[in-house]
Design an enzyme around this catalytic site. Structure first.
Site, mmCIF file in Angstrom:
data_model
loop_
_atom_site.group_PDB
_atom_site.id
_atom_site.type_symbol
_atom_site.label_atom_id
_atom_site.label_comp_id
_atom_site.label_asym_id
_atom_site.label_seq_id
_atom_site.Cartn_x
_atom_site.Cartn_y
_atom_site.Cartn_z
ATOM 1 N N VAL A 33 3.748 -50.692 18.023
ATOM 2 C CA VAL A 33 4.146 -50.235 19.358
ATOM 3 C C VAL A 33 3.716 -51.238 20.432
ATOM 4 O O VAL A 33 4.398 -51.436 21.429
ATOM 5 C CB VAL A 33 3.536 -48.841 19.644
ATOM 6 C CG1 VAL A 33 3.672 -48.470 21.112
ATOM 7 C CG2 VAL A 33 4.174 -47.792 18.745
ATOM 8 N N GLY A 132 16.094 -34.366 7.285
ATOM 9 C CA GLY A 132 14.692 -34.747 7.096
ATOM 10 C C GLY A 132 14.418 -36.224 7.241
ATOM 11 O O GLY A 132 14.612 -36.811 8.303
ATOM 12 N N ASP A 199 21.791 -23.024 9.491
ATOM 13 C CA ASP A 199 21.059 -24.287 9.518
ATOM 14 C C ASP A 199 22.019 -25.470 9.353
ATOM 15 O O ASP A 199 21.984 -26.433 10.124
ATOM 16 C CB ASP A 199 20.021 -24.275 8.376
ATOM 17 C CG ASP A 199 19.286 -25.601 8.216
ATOM 18 O OD1 ASP A 199 18.314 -25.811 8.965
ATOM 19 O OD2 ASP A 199 19.697 -26.407 7.379
ATOM 20 N N LYS A 203 23.228 -28.563 12.087
ATOM 21 C CA LYS A 203 23.187 -29.979 11.731
ATOM 22 C C LYS A 203 24.577 -30.605 11.843
ATOM 23 O O LYS A 203 24.728 -31.739 12.322
ATOM 24 C CB LYS A 203 22.631 -30.138 10.320
ATOM 25 C CG LYS A 203 21.140 -29.786 10.234
ATOM 26 C CD LYS A 203 20.672 -29.587 8.806
ATOM 27 C CE LYS A 203 19.171 -29.353 8.732
ATOM 28 N NZ LYS A 203 18.727 -28.941 7.371
#
Lengths: 432, 432
Positions: A33, A132, A199, A203
């Site tokens: 980062v 996921g 679900d 998505k």
């Protein structure tokens, strides 16, 4: 170097994996980062249930946490619409970039949240909301940003995939397979969101929005779950070299010559797909998504669709991205919705059906049945007829036709005297 | 809105697809980027060979084009080290962001080019350099930026994959399969870069660099091509339920207890993999890459690895990204190389071998052979012995051992009197 401070909302399976990984990988995250990344607080409902979290981090005041001056970034892994929506909106208005894993919220309210983020000049990333750990939203939004996506087809719900796999393996019906999945922890106590396709529909809405540059909400998605899939359906599928999967299908439908403009058709339903299709081999809790684009051709993405660690991997990828943007003093490009395409109703969406019928084995029955299809403008691709005694089984796979014509055909067949029963009706995908 | 102007270097298969797609998708690109994207010039060696390109765009002065004041972005699809390197460096120094498809250059000189880009505050993106249309570098660099990648294994060269597939299908040797591939246009007139693994090694270096946050060049990659793969190797593979593929394998090797620090092992070589492995089914000109990460688990990416349109899709995705960054007035985060890990030599890299031996069918021969393995510290996983007359075939698959120990074992076996011939030696991957 002043650390970037993260507010973590929720500390269940995913949240606690995020907390652990941010700690374990502190040195790597700092290097990647350009500044250290530190969790500044963890908002939970019941602090006493989180003995592993340093007490100084825990708070029940989520709103206070996300608006704290020293917080730079917010990670939301509570799920559900409220209070997640209010908290994310407050975070954005307070100038914090947000990483979320919340498919339901993004599918319902993505447009408003993105508008708020753009206005505030902050990031709103949510790779973990779909499939996921599989990098999917970033490829759709960025890697394919110079291409025209035509179609996205995926297995995006592990619970239903497990249940359907077990039905195929054991010959059991839906109820038994669900009971087994529940017992093994693959299905939740209330399995509605999974088995009824909510679900997957959320998505699908997110995938269609990003892929087609248009606003698609869960309400635009035609949704059928797997609770009506029978052992017969699964057996019939095997007989024609197919397997049953719950698919999320997002298609961009081109304008036709009759003045009908371009639209998007987004649907979730069980379907038979050939066992040779790459999606057919996706078993258990894995997810896989096919993307078809004009120039890129066919792409497939495969990996673990759920679970604490895999989901946390996606959350952390986004966290690094929004943290880098924060260090650079800029927000990343958000998704665009300029295409503004209407959602095509399922009735007008072209699909293909498999139909199994028990018929009387009398001369002319095939002609009668074929006539019912023809009268509805549905063309038959293949028929198999198996006689046994005075009865026969007809197994029919149609060509593509508007879904309404196919439903009407089935209704008509139920009224044909020679048809003793319609034993299996399922859509078919992926046949050439 | 003032358009962003693009200099296109090279106008072969990929370049002309880029040119066409930028034109065809002008409206979409404008909406996605926030400003129109326009090709300002096309540098080629022989303008007369590009009758389809508007003459006003063509130039032979590539250096003049990339440094032109009105050019914002440069797309390099020439390939090879020079003049690509000089042109990209000049572009970066002139403040232009660069999109490249140049695996050879990035694998050789990525570190210097990235440093130059960071210094100039511009982007250097090259998704098209590895696995064509498959979104792979962005997922490695960004989606998995919060995870620890352990291993990347892929089929990243379509030509060798086609040749090996044909050898398996026809039983032909390498030379015949190569001749067929050349005739059909799947192999170039000079196939060295593909069949000797140079192309795959460059890609492996890029994958390892991004995945492990360390500088890996093509010279760090152990490279073996497929020209020594025989029909016997392919047949032996089939006998043990495997198929032969040219794999690019990038591994992060953990520190051991003996004070040896972490390292990376990067290699390209043919190997037998089980036919049940997802990579085994990747046929013809397709590419697929497996990624194993600590939290995400296993991921697979699959799609077209080459060709004008697929490669152009990747180039355009990068073009949109660098154009968005330009509009936002910021450069994206480049890759990091902080890990600074040494490359582990192949001799010390753990691998597994398949070995087929023709031996005299006399008592004690297996004991003699087994002793040769044991003396080199190589443990045998399976042995199959097929007797025929006074001879027998021994098919041995080892457990994992340092590659040098395995090579030394093979050398020793060649000296054993009872061993009449070592008929097939290939590494094995993906066995549990």
């Amino acid at each position: 170097m002043k650390p970037l401070k993260v507010a973590l909302l929720g500390c269940g399976t995913v949240g606690s994996a995020v907390l652990r990984l941010v700690d374990e990988q502190a040195a790597d995250l700092t290097a990647r980062v350009g500044r250290p990344v530190q969790v500044a607080g963890v908002a939970v409902r019941r602090p006493d249930r989180h003995p592993d979290v340093p007490a100084g981090l825990l708070t029940t005041d989520a709103l206070g946490l996300v608006t704290r001056d020293d917080v730079d970034l917010v990670v939301e892994v509570i799920g559900g619409i409220e209070p997640a929506r209010t908290l994310i909106q407050a975070a954005i208005e307070a100038g914090k970039s947000v990483v979320s894993a919340n498919k339901a919220l993004l599918a319902e309210d993505g447009v408003a949240l993105h508008a708020a983020a753009a206005k505030a000049g902050v990031d709103l990333y949510y790779e973990a909301a779909v499939a996921g750990a599989i990098p999917l939203l970033r490829p759709l939004r960025e890697s394919l940003a110079g291409d025209q996506i035509r179609r996205v087809v995926g297995i995006v719900n592990g619970t239903t995939n497990y249940i359907l796999s077990r039905m195929a393996e054991t010959g059991h019906g839906f109820a038994e397979a669900l009971a087994e999945a529940t017992e093994l922890g693959y299905a939740e106590a209330d399995p509605t969101a999974d088995v009824d396709g909510f679900d997957a529909a959320a998505k699908a809405a997110i995938l269609a929005s990003l892929g087609f540059h248009t606003a698609v909400t869960a309400a635009d998605v035609h949704r059928e779950g797997i609770s009506s899939v029978t052992a017969t359906d699964v057996a019939r599928a095997a007989e024609i070299g197919c397997t049953v999967k719950l698919l999320a299908i997002c298609e961009r439908v081109p304008a036709n010559g009759d003045g009908e403009g371009e639209s998007v058709a987004v649907r979730v339903h069980p379907a038979m797909i050939p066992t040779s299709h790459p999606l057919a081999a996706v078993g258990g809790a894995f997810n896989a998504v096919f993307v078809e684009a004009e120039a890129a051709g066919q792409l497939m993405f495969y990996g673990q669709g759920a679970g604490g660690e895999p989901t946390a991997s996606a959350v952390l990828g986004d966290l690094v991205a929004v943290a880098r943007n924060r260090v650079a003093g800029a927000a990343g490009a958000g998704p665009t919705a300029y295409a503004d395409l209407p959602a095509r109703p399922i009735a007008e969406t072209p699909t293909r059906y498999h139909v199994s019928l028990d018929v009387a084995d009398v001369p002319g029955v095939l002609a009668t049945v074929a006539t019912a299809f023809a009268e509805h403008g549905v063309s038959i691709a293949t028929v198999r007829q198996d006689g046994h005694g005075d009865a026969a089984t007809l197994v029919i796979v149609t060509h593509s036709a508007p879904d309404a014509a196919l439903s009407a055909t089935i209704a008509a067949l139920r009224e044909v005297p020679a048809v003793r029963g319609v034993t299996s009706v399922l859509r078919v995908e992926g046949l050439s």
